[in-house]
Design an enzyme around this catalytic site. Structure first.
Site, PDB file in Angstrom:
ATOM      1  N   HIS A  65     -98.292  15.718  12.964  1.00 41.76           N
ATOM      2  CA  HIS A  65     -97.018  15.683  13.701  1.00 41.76           C
ATOM      3  C   HIS A  65     -95.842  15.678  12.720  1.00 41.76           C
ATOM      4  O   HIS A  65     -94.703  15.513  13.128  1.00 41.76           O
ATOM      5  CB  HIS A  65     -96.948  14.419  14.572  1.00 41.76           C
ATOM      6  N   HIS A  94     -90.901   8.381   7.488  1.00 44.74           N
ATOM      7  CA  HIS A  94     -91.249   9.732   7.935  1.00 44.74           C
ATOM      8  C   HIS A  94     -89.983  10.340   8.510  1.00 44.74           C
ATOM      9  O   HIS A  94     -88.952   9.661   8.590  1.00 44.74           O
ATOM     10  CB  HIS A  94     -92.360   9.668   9.002  1.00 44.74           C
ATOM     11  N   HIS A  96     -88.172  13.446  11.496  1.00 45.73           N
ATOM     12  CA  HIS A  96     -88.261  14.344  12.653  1.00 45.73           C
ATOM     13  C   HIS A  96     -87.284  15.486  12.425  1.00 45.73           C
ATOM     14  O   HIS A  96     -86.227  15.294  11.826  1.00 45.73           O
ATOM     15  CB  HIS A  96     -87.906  13.584  13.929  1.00 45.73           C
ATOM     16  N   GLU A 106     -83.691  12.660  16.793  1.00 48.48           N
ATOM     17  CA  GLU A 106     -84.226  12.055  18.030  1.00 48.48           C
ATOM     18  C   GLU A 106     -83.076  11.381  18.776  1.00 48.48           C
ATOM     19  O   GLU A 106     -82.794  11.705  19.934  1.00 48.48           O
ATOM     20  CB  GLU A 106     -85.332  11.053  17.684  1.00 48.48           C
ATOM     21  N   HIS A 119     -86.836   8.017   9.503  1.00 48.12           N
ATOM     22  CA  HIS A 119     -87.149   6.681  10.028  1.00 48.12           C
ATOM     23  C   HIS A 119     -87.827   5.833   8.962  1.00 48.12           C
ATOM     24  O   HIS A 119     -88.878   6.218   8.434  1.00 48.12           O
ATOM     25  CB  HIS A 119     -88.065   6.806  11.252  1.00 48.12           C
ATOM     26  N   THR A 201     -91.059   6.295  19.095  1.00 48.94           N
ATOM     27  CA  THR A 201     -90.652   7.547  19.742  1.00 48.94           C
ATOM     28  C   THR A 201     -91.812   8.540  19.852  1.00 48.94           C
ATOM     29  O   THR A 201     -91.624   9.677  20.303  1.00 48.94           O
ATOM     30  CB  THR A 201     -89.516   8.245  18.959  1.00 48.94           C
TER      31      THR A 201
HETATM   32  C1  LIG Z   1     -99.409   0.552  17.806  1.00 48.54           C
HETATM   33  O1  LIG Z   1     -99.916   0.273  16.535  1.00 48.54           O
HETATM   34  C2  LIG Z   1     -99.718   1.235  15.606  1.00 48.54           C
HETATM   35  C3  LIG Z   1    -100.593   1.293  14.519  1.00 48.54           C
HETATM   36  C4  LIG Z   1    -100.407   2.257  13.532  1.00 48.54           C
HETATM   37  C5  LIG Z   1     -99.355   3.175  13.608  1.00 48.54           C
HETATM   38  C6  LIG Z   1     -98.490   3.096  14.693  1.00 48.54           C
HETATM   39  N1  LIG Z   1     -97.392   3.977  14.803  1.00 48.54           N
HETATM   40  C7  LIG Z   1     -97.375   5.019  15.682  1.00 48.54           C
HETATM   41  C8  LIG Z   1     -96.247   5.723  16.060  1.00 48.54           C
HETATM   42  C9  LIG Z   1     -94.951   5.452  15.441  1.00 48.54           C
HETATM   43  C10 LIG Z   1     -93.713   6.045  15.787  1.00 48.54           C
HETATM   44  C11 LIG Z   1     -92.654   5.575  15.063  1.00 48.54           C
HETATM   45  S1  LIG Z   1     -91.001   6.002  15.193  1.00 48.54           S
HETATM   46  N2  LIG Z   1     -90.859   7.580  15.298  1.00 48.54           N
HETATM   47  O2  LIG Z   1     -90.500   5.415  16.399  1.00 48.54           O
HETATM   48  O3  LIG Z   1     -90.371   5.506  13.982  1.00 48.54           O
HETATM   49  S2  LIG Z   1     -93.192   4.419  13.943  1.00 48.54           S
HETATM   50  C12 LIG Z   1     -94.843   4.524  14.462  1.00 48.54           C
HETATM   51  S3  LIG Z   1     -96.094   3.623  13.884  1.00 48.54           S
HETATM   52  O4  LIG Z   1     -95.780   2.261  14.122  1.00 48.54           O
HETATM   53  O5  LIG Z   1     -96.395   3.938  12.543  1.00 48.54           O
HETATM   54  C13 LIG Z   1     -98.656   2.149  15.708  1.00 48.54           C
HETATM   55 ZN   LIG Z   2     -89.972   8.455  13.786  1.00 48.03          ZN
END
Ligand SMILES: COc1cccc(N2C=Cc3cc(S(N)(=O)=O)sc3S2(=O)=O)c1
Ligand SMILES: [Zn+2]
Length: 262
Positions: A65, A94, A96, A106, A119, A201
């Site tokens: 992604h 990371h 977007h 976003e 982010h 997100t």
């Molecule tokens: C639920 O537990 C877990 C475990 C491991 C990873 C994640 N993740 C998934 C999506 C995600 C999306 C993010 S954003 N775009 O809002 O910054 S941060 C993030 S994450 O926490 O790394 C969640």
């Molecule tokens: Zn993000």
């Protein structure tokens, strides 16, 4: 299970079928309507402070992604501002982007999208024992969002990321970034921000994030964004480029949107 993504058949409009939280009342991103942002005096008092380490050999991976840099920093601290008395620690960062630079962020500001959004993901180490545990609680994570504007000068820190992307063209590939990365350099000089309670997100869209979105964008070049779009969403020969990986704004509902002009 069908893999979620950003196409019409597996994108944001259908995420809630597989990930119920995606249909919740505190989802992210949101459109930041600057006229309703309240400048909350106690945000000014408790200054948001951050301290990061410089690290080399950070692992960057193609998640399918986008790219993600794993940067667990036990020595990092994000505190103050909307974070109460808790200390948050950097876990990963990371970004977007969109098919063109006319879109890609976003969060939007008064309906305006930026060319991308970085982010920096942190978790509450005061209250929780692990990142995964923190992601199950309403104050578990704090994410700093930084908008990308396209300009003529390339961003040296982003260039350190871009220079590794040819090694992680396919989903699942990873490599170490040889350069020293200092997350502080990703932050704009002006430290004014908006903040509100939201979610991840992307799926699983957990409603566990205190969002802090900086007002001032940082500048990257079109060439740097073009390189992001050369990553493949697939693990093998089939080439499906990751040309967009942003979720559109979700309803703010009755959530408070606060601002701090640091
Ligand atoms: C639920 O537990 C877990 C475990 C491991 C990873 C994640 N993740 C998934 C999506 C995600 C999306 C993010 S954003 N775009 O809002 O910054 S941060 C993030 S994450 O926490 O790394 C969640
Ligand atoms: Zn993000």
């Amino acid at each position: 299970a069908a893999e979620w993504g950003y196409s019409p058949t597996n994108g944001p409009d259908v995420w809630a079928r597989l990930f119920p939280q995606a249909g919740g009342a505190r989802q992210s991103p949101v459109d930041i309507c600057t006229s309703i942002a309240s400048s909350d005096s106690n945000l000014e008092m408790k200054k948001l402070t951050f301290a990061y380490e410089s690290q080399s050999d950070l692992r960057i991976l193609n998640t399918g992604h986008g790219w993600k840099v794993e940067a667990p920093q036990s020595g990092s601290r994000l505190e103050g501002g909307p974070l109460g008395e808790d200390i948050y620690q950097l876990e990963q960062f990371h970004c977007h982007w969109g098919e063109t630079s006319a879109e890609g962020s976003e969060h939007t500001v008064d309906g305006r999208a930026y060319a991308g959004e970085l982010h920096l993901v942190h978790w509450n180490t005061t209250k929780y024992q692990s990142f995964a545990e923190a992601a199950q609680h309403p104050d578990g994570l704090a994410v700093l969002g930084v908008f990308f504007d396209v300009g003529n000068e390339s961003n040296d820190e982003i260039e350190k990321i871009v220079s590794t992307l040819s090694e992680i063209k396919f989903k699942g590939q990873f490599t170490d970034i040889p350069d020293v990365i200092d997350p502080t350099t990703f932050l704009p000089s002006g430290l004014g921000y908006w903040t509100y309670l939201g979610s991840l997100t992307t799926p699983p869209c957990n409603e566990c994030v205190i969002w802090i979105v900086y007002k001032e964008p940082i500048t990257v070049t079109e060439e740097q964004l073009v390189q992001f779009r050369c990553l493949s969403a697939c693990s093998g020969e089939a080439e499906e480029f990751i040309v967009k990986n942003y979720r559109p704004p979700q309803p703010l509902g009755n959530r408070a949107l606060r601002e701090c002009n640091a």
